[in-house]
Design a protein around this motif. Structure first.
Motif, mmCIF file in Angstrom:
data_model
loop_
_atom_site.group_PDB
_atom_site.id
_atom_site.type_symbol
_atom_site.label_atom_id
_atom_site.label_comp_id
_atom_site.label_asym_id
_atom_site.label_seq_id
_atom_site.Cartn_x
_atom_site.Cartn_y
_atom_site.Cartn_z
ATOM 1 N N ARG A 127 0.831 -1.206 0.000
ATOM 2 C CA ARG A 127 0.000 0.000 0.000
ATOM 3 C C ARG A 127 0.870 1.263 0.000
ATOM 4 O O ARG A 127 0.549 2.252 -0.656
ATOM 5 N N THR A 128 1.965 1.207 0.739
ATOM 6 C CA THR A 128 2.864 2.365 0.774
ATOM 7 C C THR A 128 3.507 2.599 -0.592
ATOM 8 O O THR A 128 3.613 3.747 -1.057
ATOM 9 N N LEU A 129 3.920 1.527 -1.245
ATOM 10 C CA LEU A 129 4.521 1.662 -2.573
ATOM 11 C C LEU A 129 3.519 2.192 -3.589
ATOM 12 O O LEU A 129 3.857 3.026 -4.444
ATOM 13 N N ARG A 130 2.278 1.731 -3.476
ATOM 14 C CA ARG A 130 1.245 2.235 -4.386
ATOM 15 C C ARG A 130 0.937 3.704 -4.103
ATOM 16 O O ARG A 130 0.709 4.491 -5.024
ATOM 17 N N TRP A 131 0.932 4.063 -2.806
ATOM 18 C CA TRP A 131 0.704 5.457 -2.449
ATOM 19 C C TRP A 131 1.814 6.350 -3.013
ATOM 20 O O TRP A 131 1.578 7.491 -3.414
ATOM 21 N N ALA A 132 3.038 5.812 -3.054
ATOM 22 C CA ALA A 132 4.175 6.551 -3.602
ATOM 23 C C ALA A 132 4.221 6.475 -5.128
ATOM 24 O O ALA A 132 5.201 6.927 -5.730
ATOM 25 N N MET A 133 3.184 5.894 -5.748
ATOM 26 C CA MET A 133 3.065 5.794 -7.205
ATOM 27 C C MET A 133 4.169 4.935 -7.816
ATOM 28 O O MET A 133 4.561 5.122 -8.974
ATOM 29 N N ILE A 134 4.676 3.994 -7.028
ATOM 30 C CA ILE A 134 5.647 3.032 -7.557
ATOM 31 C C ILE A 134 4.873 1.863 -8.147
ATOM 32 O O ILE A 134 4.028 1.269 -7.473
#
Length: 294
Positions: free
Chosen positions: A277-284
């Motif tokens: 979820r954090t990676l998706r939030w960072a648009m990775i």
């Protein structure tokens, strides 16, 4: 025309019932091996993750249930080939006392029985669910020993340093730690080996239960042993503290050690979910496709 229609029909309830019946026959044909797997899983805590495998396999099928509409009972010949290979492998392992071959061959026999009814789509469209069945095979003792010995040494050394940071009086002699005068030995049951295999299984379910990119999946699987050791240290530190500072004869430390071991699995799963979820939030880009934003 009839033959062509038969080859293009989809799976029906009859196919599923027949697949269950064939799987049952496969288990009965290799019953001693399955009894041995169950006995090992019951008596050996390092193999207790075997009981999680059926649930993970069902989860792998469930998240891919939409593929059923595209599955047809074709290529059933692959099933007898796999079953025959599994039978030869199991027989070789039994007569040459290679336990892993005996167990793995029995798993292949059952898998081949199912594919004999459902066809090759049961294997290729649900490959992660089939691949996870390898965890049903108990890890051979020699391999486990080669892994557990360095794990015991590393765990004891790291635990000593962390306990000293928290102000505990700790002395180390090999795998034996003395905390507050109480000896606590880092043995195979608490060196993290059990969590390594269990967490790899959980990581496999997590990786192939979400539409992640293959590179992300491989990264999760590669990192999972390291995460297992870290989670084990989180469990070991308070466990040793309880053993060292509670009165002798108290069962609280042992109960916490056992309970916390299983609690680390859902915690690790939530940790992996939080990372994604954090990676998706960072648009990775971690997913194969981007979900529509609300």
């Amino acid at each position: 025309m009839k033959l062509e229609a038969r080859n293009t029909e989809r799976w029906t309830r009859k196919h599923l019932v027949a697949a269950v019946a064939m799987a049952t026959l496969g288990v009965l044909a290799t019953l001693p091996a399955w009894i041995d797997i169950h006995t090992i899983a019951m008596k050996d805590e390092e193999s207790s993750h075997i009981f999680l495998v059926p649930f993970v396999a069902i989860w792998m099928v469930w998240v891919r249930r939409a593929r059923v509409r595209y599955c047809r009972p074709t290529g059933q010949l692959l099933g007898p080939i796999i079953a025959a290979f599994g039978w030869m492998m199991a027989a070789y392992g039994f007569y040459h006392e290679i336990q892993s071959f005996w167990h793995a061959g029995s798993v292949l026999v059952v898998m081949g029985c199912v594919i004999s009814v459902l066809g090759r789509h049961a294997l290729f469209r649900f490959l992660p669910a089939a691949a996870v069945l390898i965890f049903l095979v108990p890890v051979p003792g020699r391999i486990r020993l080669e892994i557990s010995m360095p794990l015991q040494a590393y765990t004891a050394s790291i635990a000593k340093n962390l306990l000293e940071i928290f102000g505990a009086d700790v002395q180390q002699s090999g795998n034996l730690l003395s905390i507050n005068g109480q000896p606590v030995t880092i043995i195979e049951a608490c060196n993290g080996l059990r969590m390594v295999f269990a967490l790899i299984l959980v990581s496999f379910a997590f990786s192939f239960g979400l539409p992640l990119r293959n590179s992300v999946r491989m990264l999760v699987l590669v990192v999972s042993p390291i995460a297992a050791i870290a989670c084990n240290l989180v469990r070991i530190i308070p466990t040793m503290w309880l053993f060292g500072y509670l009165p002798r004869g108290s069962n609280i430390g042992s109960a916490f050690h056992t309970f916390s071991g299983w609690m680390m699995l859902p915690i690790a799963f939530l940790l992996l979910l939080g990372i994604i979820r954090t990676l998706r939030w960072a648009m990775i880009p971690v997913m194969r496709y981007t979900l529509a934003a609300p």
